[in-house]
Motif scaffolding. Structure first.
Motif, PDB file in Angstrom:
ATOM      1  N   ALA A   1       2.412   7.564  11.421  1.00 55.28           N
ATOM      2  CA  ALA A   1       3.679   7.335  12.107  1.00 55.28           C
ATOM      3  C   ALA A   1       3.984   5.834  12.131  1.00 55.28           C
ATOM      4  N   PRO A   2       5.259   5.469  12.144  1.00 48.82           N
ATOM      5  CA  PRO A   2       5.598   4.041  12.235  1.00 48.82           C
ATOM      6  C   PRO A   2       4.953   3.390  13.458  1.00 48.82           C
ATOM      7  N   GLY A   3       4.478   2.173  13.288  1.00 50.91           N
ATOM      8  CA  GLY A   3       3.839   1.458  14.396  1.00 50.91           C
ATOM      9  C   GLY A   3       2.925   0.369  13.883  1.00 50.91           C
ATOM     10  N   ILE A   4       2.121  -0.185  14.786  1.00 47.89           N
ATOM     11  CA  ILE A   4       1.181  -1.264  14.458  1.00 47.89           C
ATOM     12  C   ILE A   4      -0.224  -0.670  14.386  1.00 47.89           C
TER      13      ILE A   4
ATOM     14  N   ASN B   1       0.861  -1.177   0.000  1.00 47.75           N
ATOM     15  CA  ASN B   1       0.000   0.000   0.000  1.00 47.75           C
ATOM     16  C   ASN B   1       0.901   1.232   0.000  1.00 47.75           C
ATOM     17  N   PHE B   2       1.101   1.822  -1.167  1.00 49.12           N
ATOM     18  CA  PHE B   2       1.997   2.964  -1.278  1.00 49.12           C
ATOM     19  C   PHE B   2       1.395   4.235  -0.683  1.00 49.12           C
ATOM     20  N   ARG B   3       0.088   4.292  -0.561  1.00 51.59           N
ATOM     21  CA  ARG B   3      -0.532   5.472   0.033  1.00 51.59           C
ATOM     22  C   ARG B   3      -0.172   5.593   1.514  1.00 51.59           C
ATOM     23  N   ASP B   4      -0.239   4.474   2.224  1.00 48.10           N
ATOM     24  CA  ASP B   4       0.046   4.488   3.655  1.00 48.10           C
ATOM     25  C   ASP B   4       1.429   3.966   3.990  1.00 48.10           C
ATOM     26  N   ASN B   5       2.189   3.581   2.950  1.00 54.01           N
ATOM     27  CA  ASN B   5       3.536   3.040   3.149  1.00 54.01           C
ATOM     28  C   ASN B   5       3.502   1.794   4.025  1.00 54.01           C
ATOM     29  N   ILE B   6       2.648   0.842   3.626  1.00 54.42           N
ATOM     30  CA  ILE B   6       2.432  -0.368   4.430  1.00 54.42           C
ATOM     31  C   ILE B   6       2.553  -1.603   3.545  1.00 54.42           C
ATOM     32  N   PRO B   7       3.432  -2.565   3.912  1.00 56.60           N
ATOM     33  CA  PRO B   7       3.407  -3.850   3.208  1.00 56.60           C
ATOM     34  C   PRO B   7       2.143  -4.619   3.575  1.00 56.60           C
ATOM     35  N   LEU B   8       1.599  -5.346   2.620  1.00 58.39           N
ATOM     36  CA  LEU B   8       0.336  -6.054   2.830  1.00 58.39           C
ATOM     37  C   LEU B   8       0.531  -7.556   2.760  1.00 58.39           C
ATOM     38  N   THR B   9      -0.274  -8.269   3.540  1.00 61.05           N
ATOM     39  CA  THR B   9      -0.359  -9.716   3.357  1.00 61.05           C
ATOM     40  C   THR B   9      -1.378  -9.966   2.258  1.00 61.05           C
ATOM     41  N   ALA B  10      -1.528 -11.213   1.844  1.00 57.99           N
ATOM     42  CA  ALA B  10      -2.508 -11.531   0.807  1.00 57.99           C
ATOM     43  C   ALA B  10      -3.903 -11.132   1.260  1.00 57.99           C
ATOM     44  N   ALA B  11      -4.213 -11.359   2.558  1.00 56.33           N
ATOM     45  CA  ALA B  11      -5.528 -11.003   3.078  1.00 56.33           C
ATOM     46  C   ALA B  11      -5.717  -9.490   3.083  1.00 56.33           C
ATOM     47  N   ASP B  12      -4.665  -8.788   3.461  1.00 54.87           N
ATOM     48  CA  ASP B  12      -4.737  -7.323   3.463  1.00 54.87           C
ATOM     49  C   ASP B  12      -4.974  -6.789   2.065  1.00 54.87           C
TER      50      ASP B  12
ATOM     51  N   LEU C   1      -7.663   3.199   8.315  1.00 59.31           N
ATOM     52  CA  LEU C   1      -6.579   2.690   9.144  1.00 59.31           C
ATOM     53  C   LEU C   1      -6.791   3.204  10.564  1.00 59.31           C
ATOM     54  N   TYR C   2      -6.676   2.290  11.568  1.00 53.82           N
ATOM     55  CA  TYR C   2      -6.901   2.661  12.966  1.00 53.82           C
ATOM     56  C   TYR C   2      -5.700   2.247  13.805  1.00 53.82           C
ATOM     57  N   ASP C   3      -5.457   3.029  14.887  1.00 51.68           N
ATOM     58  CA  ASP C   3      -4.419   2.585  15.819  1.00 51.68           C
ATOM     59  C   ASP C   3      -5.008   1.524  16.734  1.00 51.68           C
ATOM     60  N   LEU C   4      -4.207   0.990  17.650  1.00 44.63           N
ATOM     61  CA  LEU C   4      -4.652  -0.124  18.490  1.00 44.63           C
ATOM     62  C   LEU C   4      -5.701   0.290  19.511  1.00 44.63           C
ATOM     63  N   GLN C   5      -5.910   1.606  19.670  1.00 42.88           N
ATOM     64  CA  GLN C   5      -6.964   2.099  20.559  1.00 42.88           C
ATOM     65  C   GLN C   5      -8.254   2.386  19.785  1.00 42.88           C
ATOM     66  N   GLY C   6      -8.246   2.069  18.492  1.00 42.36           N
ATOM     67  CA  GLY C   6      -9.434   2.248  17.685  1.00 42.36           C
ATOM     68  C   GLY C   6      -9.618   3.640  17.126  1.00 42.36           C
ATOM     69  N   ARG C   7      -8.604   4.492  17.255  1.00 41.24           N
ATOM     70  CA  ARG C   7      -8.698   5.853  16.743  1.00 41.24           C
ATOM     71  C   ARG C   7      -8.231   5.897  15.291  1.00 41.24           C
ATOM     72  N   PRO C   8      -8.919   6.679  14.438  1.00 40.72           N
ATOM     73  CA  PRO C   8      -8.480   6.794  13.034  1.00 40.72           C
ATOM     74  C   PRO C   8      -7.059   7.348  12.957  1.00 40.72           C
ATOM     75  N   ALA C   9      -6.259   6.741  12.096  1.00 41.41           N
ATOM     76  CA  ALA C   9      -4.872   7.193  11.911  1.00 41.41           C
ATOM     77  C   ALA C   9      -4.795   8.119  10.709  1.00 41.41           C
TER      78      ALA C   9
END
Length: 370
Positions: free
Chosen positions: A356-359, A322-333, A342-350
Motif C-alpha cells: 500500500a502507498p506509504g513510507i 524498483n518495479f517489483r514494489d513500485n518504489i523509486p530508489l535513491t542511489a543508496a537504495d 520491505l518493512y513498515d515503520l513498525q518493523g512488520r514485513p510488507a
C-alpha cells in the motif's frame, strides 16, 4: 423515346424490388441481407433505407431508452431465419442503453448517441470500426476477442466520456486516429499494441497515465501528438525484445517515464547530431534536447548505465526504480539487492508484490511507495 422511358421504368422497378428483398424493418430496426449469405443480416443506419421504407418508424424517432438488438430475425419476404452478424447504428437523442447479441462479430459504426450511458458488447466481437460521439458513456469494456480496431471514415474511438480505457492484448496494431479527443480520459492502457502508426493517440487533454504493452516493438513518428500525459509506462513481461523509436515518436510534454525494460530502445537518429540542430523543438521527442532533461526516466537499477549511454534517452534525468514494489530508489537504495525485504515503520514485513502507498524501510533506508 417511348422505348427508352419504358426501359428506365423497368430498371427502376427492378431496383425497387431488389431493395424490397434485401432490406426489411422489424420493431423499428432496419436490416440488410448479406449478398454473400442470405441467412446473415446486419443492422443498418436508417438513412440508408430505400424509399419504400418511408413511413416506417425507426428507432431514432422512437422515444426509447433501451435498444436491444436480437440475435436472429425472420425475413418477412421469404421467411428465412437470419443471424445478425454486424451493426451500423447511429443518431438517437433518447437511447441510453444498447445491448448487442453474441452473434455480432463486427461493429462497423456506432455513432452519435448523446444520451448513451451503457453498451453491452458481444463476447465474440472481432472488429470495431467507429465508436464515437458518446459523451455520456463512462465505461467501455472492449472484449478480448477483438483483434482489429480500424478507422473507417472518421476517428475510431472519439468523443467518448470514459475516464479509463484499456485496449485488449488481442489488438496488436493501432492505426492513425484510433483514440482521439476523449476529453475525460485519464488512463489509457495499450495492452498488446506492438506497432503504433502516426497520430494513433492524440488530443487527450486530461490524460495522466499512458501504459504501453511489453511487446511494443515500433512506435512510428508523431504517435502521441497534442497529448501530454503526466506519466508514460513502458512495461516488461520479463522477455527482452528489440524495440525501435523515432526521434519524434513522443512529441509531448510529460513529467515521468517508467521503463521496466532492461535494454534501451534503438533510434532512427540522435537528437544531438548536427542535422537536428535546425529542427523545431515541437517536432522532436519530448520537445528536443532543450527540454528532455526535465523528464525523469525511471529504469531498473541494473540498467541505469545502459540508459545513460543510449542516444536521446541518455539526455533524460535517469533514476533507478524498483518495479517489483513500485518504489523509486535513491542511489543508496539501488545498491541494495532487489530481494531485500520491505518493512513498515513498525518493523512488520510488507506485502512484496503490491504494498500500500506509504513510507517503508528497506536495508535501513526509508523508501516511499506512491
Amino acid at each position: 423515346m417511348k422505348r427508352t422511358a419504358i426501359l428506365l421504368f423497368l430498371v427502376a422497378a427492378w431496383t425497387f424490388a431488389m431493395a424490397a428483398q434485401t432490406q426489411f424493418c422489424i420493431d423499428g430496426v432496419l436490416y440488410q441481407v448479406s449478398s454473400a449469405n442470405p441467412s446473415e443480416v446486419k443492422v443498418i443506419h436508417p438513412i440508408n433505407a430505400a424509399s419504400y421504407m418511408t413511413g416506417k418508424t425507426m428507432y431514432q424517432e422512437m422515444d426509447i431508452k433501451r435498444l436491444e438488438i436480437p440475435g436472429e430475425v425472420t425475413n418477412p419476404a421469404d421467411g428465412t431465419l437470419c443471424t445478425v452478424v454486424s451493426v451500423n447504428l447511429g443518431n438517437s437523442d433518447t437511447v441510453e442503453e444498447i445491448i448487442l447479441p453474441n452473434t455480432v462479430k463486427s461493429i462497423e459504426y456506432l455513432v452519435d448517441f448523446p444520451e448513451l450511458k451503457s453498451i453491452v458488447m458481444p463476447d465474440n466481437l472481432v472488429f470495431i470500426g467507429e465508436i464515437n460521439q458518446l459523451p455520456k458513456l463512462k465505461t467501455l469494456t472492449i472484449p478480448t476477442s477483438v483483434s482489429t480496431i480500424a478507422v473507417q471514415r472518421t476517428a475510431t474511438l472519439y468523443d467518448i466520456g470514459v475516464s479509463s480505457l484499456s485496449i485488449p492484448h488481442s489488438v496488436t496494431r493501432l492505426e492513425s486516429f484510433t483514440i482521439i479527443e476523449c476529453p475525460e480520459l485519464r488512463e489509457l492502457t495499450l495492452s498488446g499494441a506492438e506497432t503504433l502508426r502516426a497520430y494513433s493517440v492524440m488530443d487527450l487533454p486530461e490524460l495522466n497515465k499512458l501504459t504501453f504493452s511489453p511487446t511494443l516493438a515500433n512506435v512510428h513518428d508523431n504517435s502521441v501528438i497534442g497529448t501530454d500525459p503526466e506519466e508514460i509506462w513502458l512495461l516488461t513481461d520479463g522477455v527482452e525484445r528489440p524495440w525501435k523509436l523515432s526521434v519524434n515518436s513522443f512529441v509531448c510534454h510529460t513529467k515521468r517515464v517508467y521503463c521496466a525494460r532492461m535494454t534501451p530502445p534503438t533510434f532512427d537518429g540522435d537528437m544531438t547530431a548536427p542535422e537536428y540542430a535546425s529542427v523545431p523543438a515541437d517536432r522532436l521527442m519530448f520537445y528536443g534536447p532543450g527540454n528532455i532533461g526535465n523528464v525523469t526516466l525511471y529504469v531498473p537499477a541494473e540498467a541505469v548505465e545502459a540508459y545513460k549511454a543510449a542516444p536521446n534517452w541518455g539526455l533524460m534525468n535517469i533514476q533507478p526504480y524498483n518495479f517489483r514494489d513500485n518504489i523509486p530508489l535513491t542511489a543508496a537504495d539501488a545498491a541494495a539487492p532487489a530481494d531485500t525485504p520491505l518493512y513498515d515503520l513498525q518493523g512488520r514485513p510488507a506485502a512484496t508484490d503490491t504494498p500500500a502507498p506509504g513510507i517503508y524501510l528497506r536495508a535501513g533506508k526509508k523508501v516511499i511507495v506512491r
